[in-house]
Design a protein around this motif. Structure first.
Motif, PDB file in Angstrom:
ATOM      1  N   LEU B  42       0.925  -1.149   0.144  1.00  0.00           N
ATOM      2  CA  LEU B  42      -0.056   0.149   0.007  1.00  0.00           C
ATOM      3  C   LEU B  42       0.893   1.100   0.026  1.00  0.00           C
ATOM      4  O   LEU B  42       0.659   2.246  -0.765  1.00  0.00           O
ATOM      5  CB  LEU B  42      -0.928  -0.052   1.177  1.00  0.00           C
ATOM      6  N   TYR B  43       1.993   1.368   0.788  1.00  0.00           N
ATOM      7  CA  TYR B  43       2.884   2.183   0.873  1.00  0.00           C
ATOM      8  C   TYR B  43       3.531   2.634  -0.496  1.00  0.00           C
ATOM      9  O   TYR B  43       3.423   3.926  -0.976  1.00  0.00           O
ATOM     10  CB  TYR B  43       3.829   2.074   1.818  1.00  0.00           C
ATOM     11  N   GLU B  44       4.002   1.590  -0.923  1.00  0.00           N
ATOM     12  CA  GLU B  44       4.472   1.704  -2.586  1.00  0.00           C
ATOM     13  C   GLU B  44       3.674   2.284  -3.310  1.00  0.00           C
ATOM     14  O   GLU B  44       3.767   3.277  -4.183  1.00  0.00           O
ATOM     15  CB  GLU B  44       4.940   0.429  -2.708  1.00  0.00           C
ATOM     16  N   GLN B  45       2.349   1.749  -3.504  1.00  0.00           N
ATOM     17  CA  GLN B  45       1.323   2.181  -4.252  1.00  0.00           C
ATOM     18  C   GLN B  45       0.975   3.650  -3.949  1.00  0.00           C
ATOM     19  O   GLN B  45       1.035   4.314  -5.077  1.00  0.00           O
ATOM     20  CB  GLN B  45       0.131   1.544  -4.169  1.00  0.00           C
ATOM     21  N   ILE B  46       1.098   4.064  -2.866  1.00  0.00           N
ATOM     22  CA  ILE B  46       0.574   5.363  -2.578  1.00  0.00           C
ATOM     23  C   ILE B  46       1.662   6.463  -3.023  1.00  0.00           C
ATOM     24  O   ILE B  46       1.788   7.532  -3.289  1.00  0.00           O
ATOM     25  CB  ILE B  46       0.199   5.901  -1.277  1.00  0.00           C
ATOM     26  N   ARG B  47       2.977   5.837  -2.501  1.00  0.00           N
ATOM     27  CA  ARG B  47       4.197   6.822  -2.771  1.00  0.00           C
ATOM     28  C   ARG B  47       4.444   7.283  -4.435  1.00  0.00           C
ATOM     29  O   ARG B  47       4.945   8.018  -4.571  1.00  0.00           O
ATOM     30  CB  ARG B  47       5.524   5.936  -2.485  1.00  0.00           C
ATOM     31  N   GLU B  48       3.581   6.410  -5.239  1.00  0.00           N
ATOM     32  CA  GLU B  48       3.987   6.674  -6.670  1.00  0.00           C
ATOM     33  C   GLU B  48       3.383   8.045  -7.089  1.00  0.00           C
ATOM     34  O   GLU B  48       4.045   8.620  -7.881  1.00  0.00           O
ATOM     35  CB  GLU B  48       3.464   5.576  -7.490  1.00  0.00           C
ATOM     36  N   LYS B  49       2.350   8.270  -6.178  1.00  0.00           N
ATOM     37  CA  LYS B  49       1.610   9.633  -6.689  1.00  0.00           C
ATOM     38  C   LYS B  49       1.899  10.492  -5.492  1.00  0.00           C
ATOM     39  O   LYS B  49       1.889  11.845  -5.782  1.00  0.00           O
ATOM     40  CB  LYS B  49       0.245   9.409  -6.756  1.00  0.00           C
ATOM     41  N   HIS B  50       2.266  10.037  -4.387  1.00  0.00           N
ATOM     42  CA  HIS B  50       2.054  11.239  -3.069  1.00  0.00           C
ATOM     43  C   HIS B  50       3.258  10.724  -2.409  1.00  0.00           C
ATOM     44  O   HIS B  50       3.420  10.178  -1.366  1.00  0.00           O
ATOM     45  CB  HIS B  50       0.891  10.783  -2.397  1.00  0.00           C
ATOM     46  N   LYS B  51       4.396  11.554  -2.600  1.00  0.00           N
ATOM     47  CA  LYS B  51       5.497  11.367  -1.919  1.00  0.00           C
ATOM     48  C   LYS B  51       5.792  11.486  -0.341  1.00  0.00           C
ATOM     49  O   LYS B  51       6.679  11.377   0.191  1.00  0.00           O
ATOM     50  CB  LYS B  51       6.901  12.309  -2.691  1.00  0.00           C
TER      51      LYS B  51
END
Ligand SMILES: [Mn+2]
Ligand SMILES: [Mn+2]
Ligand SMILES: [Zn+2]
Ligand SMILES: [Zn+2]
Lengths: 149, 149
Positions: B42-51
């Motif tokens: 989930l963290y990686e997925q979110i990080r793609e758009k929201h650093k």
DNA sequence: AATTTTATTGAGAATGAATCTCAACTGCAT
DNA sequence: ATGCAGTTGAGATTCATTCTCAATAAAATT
């Protein structure tokens, strides 16, 4: 706890593993115990009589005990794995109270029958059931009702 | 993913919690996802758009998502808790292959009926089922048979 | 019984998921 | 716009579990 030791010895031999003193001590401790236990509890129990068995050895021995059919992993509670011995202790369903932590055990042959059917449909071969439900035990449910008034 | 946001907002309000940007981002990510996920994924997925969303916030948000009924804890795999969203995803039984890691999901209404009966006998009120069985999937069973020859 | 081989041990270090701390920040009611 | 409470990110911390390694013990071989 006689049969078990024989079976354990056989298992170890079949895997080219040695029947060492710590392994015997741990096996014995497992069968002194009824009900559930986690590594820490087992460690303390063993330490009362054997000051020289290490946690690491217990952690290392658990997979052997599982593989040889002596114990099974039962639950996970408070971030700890919990085990129980299999001998004279058929697999069962756990009801875990999220309020007081109480664990209720129920035999589950009918449930297992249903699950076996589902597994057969998938061509899946079950080696271990892990069935639990969380919620409120009788007592905690009553308390909740009272406090809502 | 509209209803959900409304419900989530209501839940937060009812608890005097705020509908913050990270909470919205995480909620949205949950519903982009189908199937199972763990915090890291989930963290990686979110990080793609929201650093700028931190792991800590995800960990902190998960209990809220569970409490508000958005997701449920599904399994534990490779020492990680695994979740899945509940919306349009009825609770189900998991068959976990111990060889290849495959997870098969099966609806379990009949099983649940049996379990509900057992629970009723104990006066136990179930809020969450956690049903799994480990073993070998079709493919891995075949492989095993071959290698035994 | 002594020797060789091989697995095992205890102690403590390392790992890694999950939780906590805290000063800076934000949502939201007024 | 202001102020209060709840929230955040970053990194430190916790704690169950696993790993490392030199010393040891069990089994196999002589
Ligand atoms: Mn049990
Ligand atoms: Mn699932
Ligand atoms: Zn209770
Ligand atoms: Zn498989």
């Amino acid at each position: 706890m006689k049969n078990e030791k024989v079976l354990y010895r056989e298992y170890l031999k079949s895997k080219n593993l040695k029947l060492t003193k710590p392994r015997c001590v741990i096996l014995a401790a497992i069968f002194e115990n009824h009900g559930h236990f986690n590594v820490d509890e087992l460690y303390e129990q063993i330490r009362e009589k054997h000051k020289n068995v290490s946690r690491a050895t217990i952690y290392r021995t658990i997979p052997l005990l599982i593989e040889s059919g002596m114990i099974r992993q039962s639950l996970r509670c408070e971030s700890k794995d919990i085990y129980e011995h299999t001998y004279g202790n058929e697999n069962h369903l756990h009801f875990i109270c999220t309020n007081c932590g109480k664990i209720i055990e129920t035999s589950f042959s009918k449930v297992a029958d249903q699950i076996d059917k589902l597994a057969k449909n998938e061509g899946f071969e079950i080696t271990e059931y892990s069935l639990a439900a969380r919620g409120l035990c009788k007592k905690c449910k009553k308390k909740e009702l009272k406090s809502e008034k």
